[in-house]
Motif scaffolding. Structure first.
Motif, short mmCIF file in Angstrom:
data_model
loop_
_atom_site.label_atom_id
_atom_site.label_comp_id
_atom_site.label_asym_id
_atom_site.label_seq_id
_atom_site.Cartn_x
_atom_site.Cartn_y
_atom_site.Cartn_z
N VAL A 177 6.89 -35.16 43.75
CA VAL A 177 7.49 -36.43 44.14
C VAL A 177 7.43 -36.56 45.66
N GLU A 178 7.52 -37.79 46.11
CA GLU A 178 7.66 -38.06 47.54
C GLU A 178 8.62 -39.23 47.71
N SER A 179 9.28 -39.27 48.86
CA SER A 179 10.17 -40.38 49.17
C SER A 179 9.34 -41.61 49.49
N VAL A 221 9.77 -48.84 45.22
CA VAL A 221 10.07 -47.99 44.06
C VAL A 221 9.63 -48.62 42.75
N HIS A 222 9.56 -49.95 42.71
CA HIS A 222 9.17 -50.63 41.47
C HIS A 222 7.71 -50.37 41.09
N LEU A 223 6.97 -49.74 41.98
CA LEU A 223 5.56 -49.45 41.71
C LEU A 223 5.36 -48.07 41.09
N TYR A 224 6.42 -47.28 40.97
CA TYR A 224 6.29 -45.88 40.60
C TYR A 224 7.22 -45.50 39.44
N GLY A 225 6.94 -44.33 38.86
CA GLY A 225 7.93 -43.63 38.08
C GLY A 225 8.86 -42.94 39.06
N GLU A 262 10.66 -45.46 34.64
CA GLU A 262 9.35 -46.00 34.96
C GLU A 262 9.47 -47.36 35.63
N LYS A 263 9.00 -47.46 36.87
CA LYS A 263 8.94 -48.70 37.64
C LYS A 263 10.26 -49.49 37.60
N ASP A 279 14.85 -42.48 45.56
CA ASP A 279 13.60 -42.96 46.14
C ASP A 279 12.49 -41.93 45.96
N LEU A 280 12.68 -40.98 45.03
CA LEU A 280 11.71 -39.91 44.78
C LEU A 280 10.73 -40.34 43.69
#
Length: 294
Positions: free
Chosen positions: A163-165, A171-175, A197-198, A207-208
């Motif tokens: 994971v990364e911050s 954040v809506h673009l990632y798990g 998810e997203k 935010d990870l």
């Protein structure tokens, strides 16, 4: 010695975010400085102790397999002209004790399905999953992040998810991982209690964000066999990991390097700039060139 010897790399995607460049060339073969993206990723895996690379591929991707194969005519010509350094760069792409095999994903049914296509090759062993769109740059670090994840897996007997911050508006673009408010230091891991998810920014548990590197137990393959289609009608790896969370510890490993998403045009350009400034043959001249730009 690590127990993790195999890496699954899904390369069956169409590369729609980098069209038209990827129309006839696999997106994984697009170069970052002097190496295709897939070579950077394979070298990362080899440095982490991986001995068997399993490419999950489809028709039209043979250039990837060809890249790691020997090219007798080219190598012979380079040898005859005493171009030893260039010869070594093409003939010694991977060490002799590392093998690369391919399995087919007959139709695009999601990341989970792609990983499951490698089930026989994984053969009930722990394994790494690497998404080749993402380059992880650990420049001037003694160990890369994947090495540290593999060691954490061996030490803790827990699956590791990199994971990364990321900024809150991304954040809506990632798990996104829920670690009960705990944010591990870079290079460290902490248990995950859930993954979302997203999520919307206001609903994100942290935010990870998950960034495309996993070290997983063989049990994940068994769970994928029973995973039903989820988001987008596809079989999602995240759904299998949610099931794994119910049975055993899964940890978020916070990376120390920097990621570049080469699956889109901007990320690809950023990677070329970053790696170009690090390459011994291009760094100085490229730096001067950039300084002269408006």
């Amino acid at each position: 010695m690590t127990t993790v010897r195999k890496a699954v790399i899904p390369v069956a995607g169409l590369g729609t975010r980098v069209l038209p460049a990827s129309k006839a060339i696999p997106k994984e073969m697009m170069p970052v400085v002097d190496k295709p993206v897939i070579q950077h990723v394979v070298e990362e895996a080899v440095k982490a102790g991986i001995k068997e690379i399993i490419l999950v591929t489809r028709s039209g991707k043979s250039a990837i397999e060809d890249h790691f194969d020997s090219h007798y005519e080219l190598e012979h010509q380079l040898d005859m002209k005493n171009k030893t350094e260039i010869l070594n760069s093409v003939s010694k792409i991977i060490p002799g004790d590392v093998t690369i095999i391919s399995v087919r994903q007959p139709e695009a049914k999601g990341l989970g399905h792609a990983v499951y296509c490698a089930a026989r090759a994984v053969n009930n062993e722990p394994f790494v999953v690497i998404l080749p769109d993402v380059l992880v740059n650990n420049y001037q670090q003694q160990e890369n992040d994947l090495q540290k994840m593999v060691r954490a897996f061996d030490d803790n007997n827990a699956a590791q998810i990199m994971v990364e911050s990321v900024p809150q508006d991304k954040v809506h673009l990632y798990g996104v991982t829920d670690c009960k408010g705990i944010k591990p230091a870079a290079g460290e891991s902490t248990p995950i209690c859930a993954m979302v998810e997203k999520p919307k920014a206001e609903d994100a548990p942290s935010d990870l964000a998950v960034v495309g590197r996993y070290v997983l137990p063989a049990r994940v393959i068994e769970l994928l066999a029973d995973t039903k289609p989820g988001a987008g009608g596809e079989i999602q790896l995240t759904d299998a990991l949610d099931e794994l969370l119910k049975e055993q510890t899964v940890e978020a490993y916070r990376m120390t390097g920097k990621t570049y998403d080469c699956g889109n045009k901007l990320g690809f350009l950023q990677a070329n700039v970053a790696y170009g400034l690090q390459h011994p043959e291009t760094a100085e001249g490229f730096k001067q060139f950039l300084a002269q730009q408006d």
